[in-house]
Design an enzyme around this catalytic site. Structure first.
Site, PDB file in Angstrom:
ATOM      1  N   GLY A  60       0.793  -1.236   0.000  1.00 53.20           N
ATOM      2  CA  GLY A  60       0.000   0.000   0.000  1.00 53.20           C
ATOM      3  C   GLY A  60       0.816   1.273   0.000  1.00 53.20           C
ATOM      4  O   GLY A  60       0.348   2.317  -0.454  1.00 53.20           O
ATOM      5  N   ASP A 116       0.886   3.295   4.369  1.00 59.18           N
ATOM      6  CA  ASP A 116      -0.175   4.072   3.745  1.00 59.18           C
ATOM      7  C   ASP A 116      -1.157   4.621   4.771  1.00 59.18           C
ATOM      8  O   ASP A 116      -1.507   5.784   4.747  1.00 59.18           O
ATOM      9  CB  ASP A 116      -0.910   3.231   2.672  1.00 59.18           C
ATOM     10  CG  ASP A 116      -1.359   1.852   3.165  1.00 59.18           C
ATOM     11  OD1 ASP A 116      -1.150   1.518   4.355  1.00 59.18           O
ATOM     12  OD2 ASP A 116      -1.921   1.091   2.349  1.00 59.18           O
ATOM     13  N   ASP A 119      -4.977   2.095  10.603  1.00 55.04           N
ATOM     14  CA  ASP A 119      -6.393   1.751  10.752  1.00 55.04           C
ATOM     15  C   ASP A 119      -6.599   1.113  12.127  1.00 55.04           C
ATOM     16  O   ASP A 119      -6.731   1.827  13.120  1.00 55.04           O
ATOM     17  CB  ASP A 119      -6.794   0.835   9.580  1.00 55.04           C
ATOM     18  CG  ASP A 119      -8.273   0.496   9.551  1.00 55.04           C
ATOM     19  OD1 ASP A 119      -9.070   1.200  10.197  1.00 55.04           O
ATOM     20  OD2 ASP A 119      -8.648  -0.474   8.873  1.00 55.04           O
ATOM     21  N   LYS A 147      -6.847   6.942  10.323  1.00 54.04           N
ATOM     22  CA  LYS A 147      -8.301   6.933  10.465  1.00 54.04           C
ATOM     23  C   LYS A 147      -8.710   7.339  11.865  1.00 54.04           C
ATOM     24  O   LYS A 147      -8.120   6.878  12.843  1.00 54.04           O
ATOM     25  CB  LYS A 147      -8.862   5.538  10.172  1.00 54.04           C
ATOM     26  CG  LYS A 147      -9.039   5.266   8.709  1.00 54.04           C
ATOM     27  CD  LYS A 147      -9.875   4.030   8.482  1.00 54.04           C
ATOM     28  CE  LYS A 147      -9.675   3.558   7.052  1.00 54.04           C
ATOM     29  NZ  LYS A 147     -10.288   2.243   6.831  1.00 54.04           N
ATOM     30  N   PHE A 168     -13.602   3.361   4.081  1.00 56.63           N
ATOM     31  CA  PHE A 168     -12.652   2.593   3.269  1.00 56.63           C
ATOM     32  C   PHE A 168     -12.262   3.430   2.062  1.00 56.63           C
ATOM     33  O   PHE A 168     -13.106   3.878   1.295  1.00 56.63           O
ATOM     34  CB  PHE A 168     -13.260   1.263   2.834  1.00 56.63           C
ATOM     35  CG  PHE A 168     -12.220   0.320   2.298  1.00 56.63           C
ATOM     36  CD1 PHE A 168     -11.422  -0.420   3.160  1.00 56.63           C
ATOM     37  CD2 PHE A 168     -12.009   0.200   0.931  1.00 56.63           C
ATOM     38  CE1 PHE A 168     -10.434  -1.268   2.673  1.00 56.63           C
ATOM     39  CE2 PHE A 168     -11.033  -0.649   0.430  1.00 56.63           C
ATOM     40  CZ  PHE A 168     -10.245  -1.390   1.308  1.00 56.63           C
ATOM     41  N   VAL A 169     -10.954   3.660   1.894  1.00 57.89           N
ATOM     42  CA  VAL A 169     -10.474   4.522   0.816  1.00 57.89           C
ATOM     43  C   VAL A 169      -9.560   3.751  -0.131  1.00 57.89           C
ATOM     44  O   VAL A 169      -8.958   2.752   0.254  1.00 57.89           O
ATOM     45  CB  VAL A 169      -9.737   5.760   1.371  1.00 57.89           C
ATOM     46  CG1 VAL A 169     -10.692   6.693   2.090  1.00 57.89           C
ATOM     47  CG2 VAL A 169      -8.588   5.367   2.294  1.00 57.89           C
ATOM     48  N   ASP A 175      -5.494  -0.158  -2.222  1.00 55.45           N
ATOM     49  CA  ASP A 175      -6.227  -0.996  -3.168  1.00 55.45           C
ATOM     50  C   ASP A 175      -7.575  -1.464  -2.621  1.00 55.45           C
ATOM     51  O   ASP A 175      -7.827  -1.435  -1.417  1.00 55.45           O
ATOM     52  CB  ASP A 175      -5.412  -2.244  -3.519  1.00 55.45           C
ATOM     53  CG  ASP A 175      -5.430  -3.267  -2.390  1.00 55.45           C
ATOM     54  OD1 ASP A 175      -5.114  -2.898  -1.242  1.00 55.45           O
ATOM     55  OD2 ASP A 175      -5.788  -4.432  -2.651  1.00 55.45           O
ATOM     56  N   ARG A 181      -4.857   1.000  -7.060  1.00 59.98           N
ATOM     57  CA  ARG A 181      -3.637   1.589  -6.474  1.00 59.98           C
ATOM     58  C   ARG A 181      -3.124   2.735  -7.337  1.00 59.98           C
ATOM     59  O   ARG A 181      -2.436   3.631  -6.867  1.00 59.98           O
ATOM     60  CB  ARG A 181      -2.519   0.545  -6.364  1.00 59.98           C
ATOM     61  CG  ARG A 181      -2.781  -0.558  -5.360  1.00 59.98           C
ATOM     62  CD  ARG A 181      -1.477  -1.287  -5.014  1.00 59.98           C
ATOM     63  NE  ARG A 181      -1.718  -2.599  -4.452  1.00 59.98           N
ATOM     64  CZ  ARG A 181      -1.991  -2.846  -3.178  1.00 59.98           C
ATOM     65  NH1 ARG A 181      -2.085  -1.845  -2.325  1.00 59.98           N
ATOM     66  NH2 ARG A 181      -2.182  -4.073  -2.752  1.00 59.98           N
TER      67      ARG A 181
HETATM   68  P1  5GP Z   1      -4.361  -1.984  10.270  1.00 61.34           P
HETATM   69  O1  5GP Z   1      -3.448  -3.149  10.565  1.00 61.34           O
HETATM   70  O2  5GP Z   1      -3.936  -0.691  10.926  1.00 61.34           O
HETATM   71  O3  5GP Z   1      -5.808  -2.310  10.520  1.00 61.34           O
HETATM   72  O4  5GP Z   1      -4.367  -1.735   8.734  1.00 61.34           O
HETATM   73  C1  5GP Z   1      -3.290  -1.958   8.015  1.00 61.34           C
HETATM   74  C2  5GP Z   1      -3.471  -2.111   6.562  1.00 61.34           C
HETATM   75  O5  5GP Z   1      -4.813  -2.340   6.128  1.00 61.34           O
HETATM   76  C3  5GP Z   1      -3.039  -0.843   5.869  1.00 61.34           C
HETATM   77  O6  5GP Z   1      -1.636  -0.816   5.744  1.00 61.34           O
HETATM   78  C4  5GP Z   1      -3.746  -0.976   4.561  1.00 61.34           C
HETATM   79  O7  5GP Z   1      -2.953  -1.772   3.714  1.00 61.34           O
HETATM   80  C5  5GP Z   1      -5.029  -1.704   4.907  1.00 61.34           C
HETATM   81  N1  5GP Z   1      -6.128  -0.722   5.077  1.00 61.34           N
HETATM   82  C6  5GP Z   1      -6.621  -0.216   6.214  1.00 61.34           C
HETATM   83  N2  5GP Z   1      -7.601   0.684   5.961  1.00 61.34           N
HETATM   84  C7  5GP Z   1      -7.715   0.734   4.615  1.00 61.34           C
HETATM   85  C8  5GP Z   1      -8.544   1.492   3.729  1.00 61.34           C
HETATM   86  O8  5GP Z   1      -9.391   2.322   4.080  1.00 61.34           O
HETATM   87  N3  5GP Z   1      -8.351   1.260   2.403  1.00 61.34           N
HETATM   88  C9  5GP Z   1      -7.448   0.374   1.915  1.00 61.34           C
HETATM   89  N4  5GP Z   1      -7.357   0.244   0.609  1.00 61.34           N
HETATM   90  N5  5GP Z   1      -6.630  -0.334   2.727  1.00 61.34           N
HETATM   91  C10 5GP Z   1      -6.781  -0.158   4.061  1.00 61.34           C
HETATM   92 MG    MG Z   2      -0.704  -2.086   4.307  1.00 61.03          MG
END
Ligand code: 5GP
Ligand code: MG
Length: 194
Positions: A60, A116, A119, A147, A168-169, A175, A181
């Site tokens: 990402g 990227d 979350d 977020k 979700f973006v 992606d 992407r």
């Molecule tokens: P986390 O482990 O903090 O939940 O999220 C990590 C990964 O989930 C990010 O590096 C990203 O790759 C993916 N992710 C989280 N939120 C989003 C979103 O809104 N859109 C997309 N495309 N990927 C996300």
């Molecule tokens: Mg990621």
């Protein structure tokens, strides 16, 4: 006969290209300033080779990373890491695990993890603690997006491009099922499950 899969279409632009480019410039300036201060304490400078290691999280962060490093007047090495986040039928993160090995040469160096989006915090929480075990001289996390939501894993990030709502973006490296992407801006995904 080729079967075309229906895709969720990308929706409204949340952050446009020019806004992203301008903010990436700010992040590069702030990061270079912080690294310059750290390096000065050891008698080194931004152009001293071997001191700074940047670690983009695949996949990402690739577009963000490419733009960010080209604005950093820093002698830096790049080491790639990959983390899989388990997602169920929804886009919600259910867990994170390292894919492959971490770079092993981080002790005593200035390390910057670049991702990227923050979350749930699982991905960056895992990486921060695994990398900290190697005792780098400094460890920073730089994310393009953060977020606004409670984290499952609390993680401090040092540089943030934009705080965004819990949507979700896609685009600019992010992606949906491998697609989008390459969109130059960051968009919401119409009808994405949450
Ligand atoms: P986390 O482990 O903090 O939940 O999220 C990590 C990964 O989930 C990010 O590096 C990203 O790759 C993916 N992710 C989280 N939120 C989003 C979103 O809104 N859109 C997309 N495309 N990927 C996300
Ligand atoms: Mg990621």
């Amino acid at each position: 006969m080729v079967q075309f899969q229906p895709m969720l279409p990308p929706g409204d632009v949340l952050i446009g290209e020019r806004e992203i480019a301008s903010r990436v410039g700010d992040l590069a300036r702030d990061l270079a300033g912080a690294l310059r201060d750290d390096l000065a304490t050891e008698g080194a400078a931004l152009d001293t080779p071997g001191r700074v290691v940047m670690i983009p999280v695949l996949a990402g962060s690739i577009i963000f990373y490419a733009d960010l490093v080209r604005r950093l007047p820093v002698a830096l090495a790049t080491e790639l890491v990959s983390v899989s986040s388990y997602r169920g039928a929804t886009t919600e993160s259910l867990g994170a695990a390292l894919v492959g090995a971490l770079p092993e040469n981080l002790a005593g160096r200035h390390v910057v993890i670049v991702d990227d989006i923050l979350d749930s915090g699982r991905t960056l929480g895992l990486l921060r603690s695994a990398i900290a075990e190697q005792q780098p001289a400094s460890l920073r996390i730089c994310v393009l997006l953060r977020k606004e939501r409670p984290r499952d894993v609390a993680v401090e990030v040092d540089l943030v491009g934009f705080d965004i709502p819990d949507l979700f973006v896609v685009g600019y490296g992010l992606d949906y099922d491998g697609h989008y992407r390459n969109l130059p801006d960051i968009r919401m995904l119409d009808g994405a499950p949450t």
